[in-house]
Design a protein around this motif. Structure first.
Motif, PDB file in Angstrom:
ATOM      1  N   CYS A 124      -9.169 -17.184 -16.124  1.00 31.50           N
ATOM      2  CA  CYS A 124      -9.759 -15.920 -15.398  1.00 31.50           C
ATOM      3  C   CYS A 124      -9.360 -15.677 -14.175  1.00 31.50           C
ATOM      4  O   CYS A 124      -8.916 -14.670 -13.689  1.00 31.50           O
ATOM      5  N   VAL A 125      -9.633 -16.805 -13.303  1.00 28.81           N
ATOM      6  CA  VAL A 125      -9.134 -16.867 -12.015  1.00 28.81           C
ATOM      7  C   VAL A 125      -7.528 -16.306 -11.615  1.00 28.81           C
ATOM      8  O   VAL A 125      -7.296 -15.303 -10.745  1.00 28.81           O
ATOM      9  N   LEU A 126      -6.977 -16.754 -12.443  1.00 26.61           N
ATOM     10  CA  LEU A 126      -5.422 -16.617 -12.307  1.00 26.61           C
ATOM     11  C   LEU A 126      -4.911 -15.190 -12.605  1.00 26.61           C
ATOM     12  O   LEU A 126      -4.176 -14.277 -12.086  1.00 26.61           O
ATOM     13  N   ILE A 127      -5.708 -14.693 -13.777  1.00 28.27           N
ATOM     14  CA  ILE A 127      -5.429 -13.368 -14.331  1.00 28.27           C
ATOM     15  C   ILE A 127      -6.210 -12.342 -13.246  1.00 28.27           C
ATOM     16  O   ILE A 127      -5.517 -11.450 -12.902  1.00 28.27           O
ATOM     17  N   ILE A 128      -7.188 -12.739 -12.436  1.00 29.71           N
ATOM     18  CA  ILE A 128      -7.814 -11.938 -11.471  1.00 29.71           C
ATOM     19  C   ILE A 128      -6.804 -11.695 -10.172  1.00 29.71           C
ATOM     20  O   ILE A 128      -6.501 -10.768  -9.795  1.00 29.71           O
ATOM     21  N   GLY A 129      -6.177 -12.925  -9.876  1.00 38.20           N
ATOM     22  CA  GLY A 129      -5.219 -13.044  -8.814  1.00 38.20           C
ATOM     23  C   GLY A 129      -3.970 -12.254  -9.112  1.00 38.20           C
ATOM     24  O   GLY A 129      -3.403 -11.512  -8.109  1.00 38.20           O
ATOM     25  N   ALA A 130      -3.709 -12.088 -10.387  1.00 35.05           N
ATOM     26  CA  ALA A 130      -2.411 -11.334 -11.021  1.00 35.05           C
ATOM     27  C   ALA A 130      -2.661  -9.816 -10.818  1.00 35.05           C
ATOM     28  O   ALA A 130      -1.826  -9.058 -10.355  1.00 35.05           O
ATOM     29  N   CYS A 131      -3.757  -9.567 -10.859  1.00 35.00           N
ATOM     30  CA  CYS A 131      -4.215  -8.315 -10.709  1.00 35.00           C
ATOM     31  C   CYS A 131      -4.408  -7.685  -9.139  1.00 35.00           C
ATOM     32  O   CYS A 131      -3.761  -6.503  -8.996  1.00 35.00           O
ATOM     33  N   PHE A 132      -4.763  -8.690  -8.504  1.00 34.37           N
ATOM     34  CA  PHE A 132      -4.588  -8.413  -6.891  1.00 34.37           C
ATOM     35  C   PHE A 132      -3.245  -8.181  -6.590  1.00 34.37           C
ATOM     36  O   PHE A 132      -2.817  -7.510  -5.759  1.00 34.37           O
ATOM     37  N   GLU A 133      -2.437  -9.054  -7.017  1.00 32.15           N
ATOM     38  CA  GLU A 133      -0.728  -9.039  -6.657  1.00 32.15           C
ATOM     39  C   GLU A 133      -0.512  -7.806  -7.176  1.00 32.15           C
ATOM     40  O   GLU A 133       0.612  -7.246  -6.494  1.00 32.15           O
ATOM     41  N   VAL A 135      -1.921  -5.043  -7.475  1.00 33.02           N
ATOM     42  CA  VAL A 135      -2.406  -3.809  -6.374  1.00 33.02           C
ATOM     43  C   VAL A 135      -1.558  -4.179  -5.292  1.00 33.02           C
ATOM     44  O   VAL A 135      -0.965  -3.037  -4.649  1.00 33.02           O
ATOM     45  N   ASN A 136      -0.937  -4.990  -4.839  1.00 30.58           N
ATOM     46  CA  ASN A 136      -0.215  -5.469  -3.409  1.00 30.58           C
ATOM     47  C   ASN A 136       0.946  -4.681  -3.712  1.00 30.58           C
ATOM     48  O   ASN A 136       1.646  -4.054  -2.643  1.00 30.58           O
ATOM     49  N   GLU A 137       1.464  -5.073  -4.981  1.00 31.00           N
ATOM     50  CA  GLU A 137       2.991  -4.466  -5.137  1.00 31.00           C
ATOM     51  C   GLU A 137       2.855  -2.691  -5.224  1.00 31.00           C
ATOM     52  O   GLU A 137       3.893  -2.299  -4.534  1.00 31.00           O
ATOM     53  N   LYS A 138       2.021  -2.288  -5.566  1.00 35.25           N
ATOM     54  CA  LYS A 138       1.558  -0.834  -5.667  1.00 35.25           C
ATOM     55  C   LYS A 138       1.536  -0.330  -4.275  1.00 35.25           C
ATOM     56  O   LYS A 138       1.964   0.619  -3.931  1.00 35.25           O
ATOM     57  N   LEU A 139       0.848  -0.909  -3.436  1.00 37.30           N
ATOM     58  CA  LEU A 139       0.631  -0.842  -2.141  1.00 37.30           C
ATOM     59  C   LEU A 139       1.840  -0.814  -1.285  1.00 37.30           C
ATOM     60  O   LEU A 139       2.435   0.285  -0.549  1.00 37.30           O
ATOM     61  N   ILE A 140       2.632  -1.726  -1.475  1.00 38.34           N
ATOM     62  CA  ILE A 140       3.813  -1.961  -0.791  1.00 38.34           C
ATOM     63  C   ILE A 140       4.913  -1.096  -1.051  1.00 38.34           C
ATOM     64  O   ILE A 140       5.756  -0.276  -0.380  1.00 38.34           O
ATOM     65  N   LYS A 141       5.043  -0.563  -2.353  1.00 40.29           N
ATOM     66  CA  LYS A 141       6.003   0.520  -2.746  1.00 40.29           C
ATOM     67  C   LYS A 141       5.451   2.066  -2.380  1.00 40.29           C
ATOM     68  O   LYS A 141       6.301   2.754  -1.966  1.00 40.29           O
ATOM     69  N   LEU A 142       4.027   2.061  -2.457  1.00 38.36           N
ATOM     70  CA  LEU A 142       3.480   3.346  -1.490  1.00 38.36           C
ATOM     71  C   LEU A 142       3.861   3.334  -0.066  1.00 38.36           C
ATOM     72  O   LEU A 142       3.974   4.508   0.559  1.00 38.36           O
ATOM     73  N   LYS A 143       3.796   2.251   0.672  1.00 39.88           N
ATOM     74  CA  LYS A 143       4.396   2.100   1.871  1.00 39.88           C
ATOM     75  C   LYS A 143       5.750   2.501   2.345  1.00 39.88           C
ATOM     76  O   LYS A 143       6.013   3.415   3.263  1.00 39.88           O
ATOM     77  N   ARG A 144       6.723   2.171   1.335  1.00 43.35           N
ATOM     78  CA  ARG A 144       7.811   2.423   1.155  1.00 43.35           C
ATOM     79  C   ARG A 144       8.015   3.931   1.243  1.00 43.35           C
ATOM     80  O   ARG A 144       8.917   4.668   2.029  1.00 43.35           O
ATOM     81  N   ASN A 145       7.293   4.409   0.492  1.00 42.00           N
ATOM     82  CA  ASN A 145       7.506   6.175  -0.001  1.00 42.00           C
ATOM     83  C   ASN A 145       6.994   6.833   1.383  1.00 42.00           C
ATOM     84  O   ASN A 145       7.403   7.870   1.495  1.00 42.00           O
ATOM     85  N   ILE A 146       6.010   6.175   1.707  1.00 43.91           N
ATOM     86  CA  ILE A 146       5.459   6.898   2.978  1.00 43.91           C
ATOM     87  C   ILE A 146       6.370   6.913   4.207  1.00 43.91           C
ATOM     88  O   ILE A 146       6.688   8.074   5.027  1.00 43.91           O
ATOM     89  N   ASP A 147       7.054   5.729   4.546  1.00 38.22           N
ATOM     90  CA  ASP A 147       7.980   5.665   5.590  1.00 38.22           C
ATOM     91  C   ASP A 147       9.098   6.545   5.148  1.00 38.22           C
ATOM     92  O   ASP A 147       9.857   7.076   6.338  1.00 38.22           O
ATOM     93  N   HIS A 177      -8.687  -1.425  -7.368  1.00 36.33           N
ATOM     94  CA  HIS A 177      -9.130  -2.558  -6.613  1.00 36.33           C
ATOM     95  C   HIS A 177     -10.701  -2.777  -6.628  1.00 36.33           C
ATOM     96  O   HIS A 177     -11.293  -3.831  -6.740  1.00 36.33           O
ATOM     97  N   ASN A 178     -11.305  -1.594  -6.830  1.00 36.66           N
ATOM     98  CA  ASN A 178     -12.724  -1.734  -6.677  1.00 36.66           C
ATOM     99  C   ASN A 178     -13.007  -2.391  -8.157  1.00 36.66           C
ATOM    100  O   ASN A 178     -14.214  -3.218  -8.195  1.00 36.66           O
ATOM    101  N   LYS A 179     -12.251  -2.102  -9.344  1.00 36.02           N
ATOM    102  CA  LYS A 179     -12.794  -2.642 -10.591  1.00 36.02           C
ATOM    103  C   LYS A 179     -12.480  -4.141 -10.544  1.00 36.02           C
ATOM    104  O   LYS A 179     -13.225  -4.916 -11.056  1.00 36.02           O
TER     105      LYS A 179
END
Length: 349
Positions: A124-133, A135-147, A177-179
């Protein structure tokens, strides 16, 4: 439970399975009672655990297939290796004494149950960590689009339309992220008591195993190895519990680092973008109010726990050795006392 009561009866009342020393008795009772207390806690929280697994399956359905495939290989590999390692100890159950066979079978059954319960938590911990990962990938992609899409005078209308899409993406990521953060809280509440029992059992088993190993090195045998389940009892027992707890801590540290990385990426976006609307939609305040750590009733499952356990094991080993030395010295003095008391009587005669 009937088999547990049967074994405890023959250990304490009929003494057919009595241990050879007080430390051995403490170790045996501690292991069986904690193991079956863990099983009772596990089955009593069945509904709560199933709700957690259902929520994890819903949230993790958005994980990319590549990341999920890599994670599934890790999960299946560690579960299979541990199960095969425990089953490799099963031939050691065979004995000419039926009571001893029942005792070893109960120990092996308890060990397997505890192992799979701990591995379920780790999965369960590993799966939750993958979910956070994810989210991070989506934020990094969003940052590139903003730049790449900062506003210019000649394309202001395009930027206004594109800006609304980015704001919508930020809101979706914030909800995701809230979920995931809610899953961390639910996971801590579901497995907290189980983790405390697991850490206590690991601490006790490693301490007693090292203590008996030291006694064997100096030639003092206070435990009957025929009553133990493990082959090469001291090495395999200490290695098994140390590796299991270390992998659980590694999983928690890995997932916690992914959760902390989310805050880093969010603040990088806030520092790089000049669009006020996007900055207002970023969930920096939500990150401040979310403590995505894996804890059990205040006990954090992290690298500091390993150092604390090592220090505690060293302390209690020294205490046990001091008791052993003092007991031997008292025995030696008692054997010398009759000779010293009869000498004055002989002089008087």
């Amino acid at each position: 439970m009937l088999l547990l009561g049967f074994i405890l009866y023959h250990v304490n009342i009929s003494t057919a399975l009595a241990y050879d020393s007080i430390p051995g008795t403490l170790q045996g009772h501690c292991y069986l009672l904690l193991g079956w207390l863990l099983a009772v806690v596990y089955y009593s929280r069945y509904n709560q655990r199933m709700n957690l697994l259902d929520n994890i399956s819903k949230v993790s359905s958005k994980i990319p297939s590549g990341l999920f495939s890599y994670l599934s290989k890790i999960i299946h590999a560690k579960d299979l290796i541990g199960f095969l390692f425990l089953n490799a100890q099963s031939p050691n159950i065979l004995s000419s004494n039926p009571l001893l066979i029942a005792n070893k079978f109960l120990i092996l059954y308890t060990t397997i149950i505890v192992y799979f319960m701990d591995m379920l938590y780790m999965n369960c911990v590993l799966i939750i960590g993958a979910c956070f990962e994810d989210v991070n990938e989506k934020l990094i992609k969003l940052k590139r689009n903003i730049d790449c899409d900062e506003p210019h005078m000649l394309r202001r209308i395009y930027h206004v339309k594109h800006n609304s899409i980015i704001v919508t993406d930020v809101q979706l990521i914030m909800k995701e992220h809230n979920k995931i953060s809610d899953l961390v809280i639910e996971l801590n509440n579901t497995f907290s008591l189980q983790l405390i029992i697991t850490v206590t059992m690991t601490f006790a088993e490693i301490t007693f195993s090292l203590y008996f190993y030291i006694l064997e090195m100096v030639g003092a045998k206070e435990i009957n190895l025929e009553k133990q389940l493990w082959y090469s009892y001291f090495i395999t027992s200490v290695t098994y519990y140390a590796v299991k707890l270390t992998t659980m801590v590694w999983a928690c540290e890995r997932s916690k680092s992914k959760a902390m990385q989310t805050g880093v990426v969010v603040h990088q976006i806030m520092n790089d973008t000049i669009d006020r609307e996007i900055v207002e939609e970023l969930f920096s305040l939500q990150l401040l109010h979310r403590d995505n750590r894996f804890v059990a009733k205040g006990l954090a499952i992290d690298a500091l726990l390993l150092t604390s356990i090592v220090g505690g094991i060293t302390t209690y080993l020294l205490i046990l050795i001091q008791f052993l030395v003092s007991a031997n010295s008292c025995t030696t003095e008692l054997t010398k006392m009759p000779n010293s008391t009869t000498a004055p009587l002989q002089r008087d005669r």
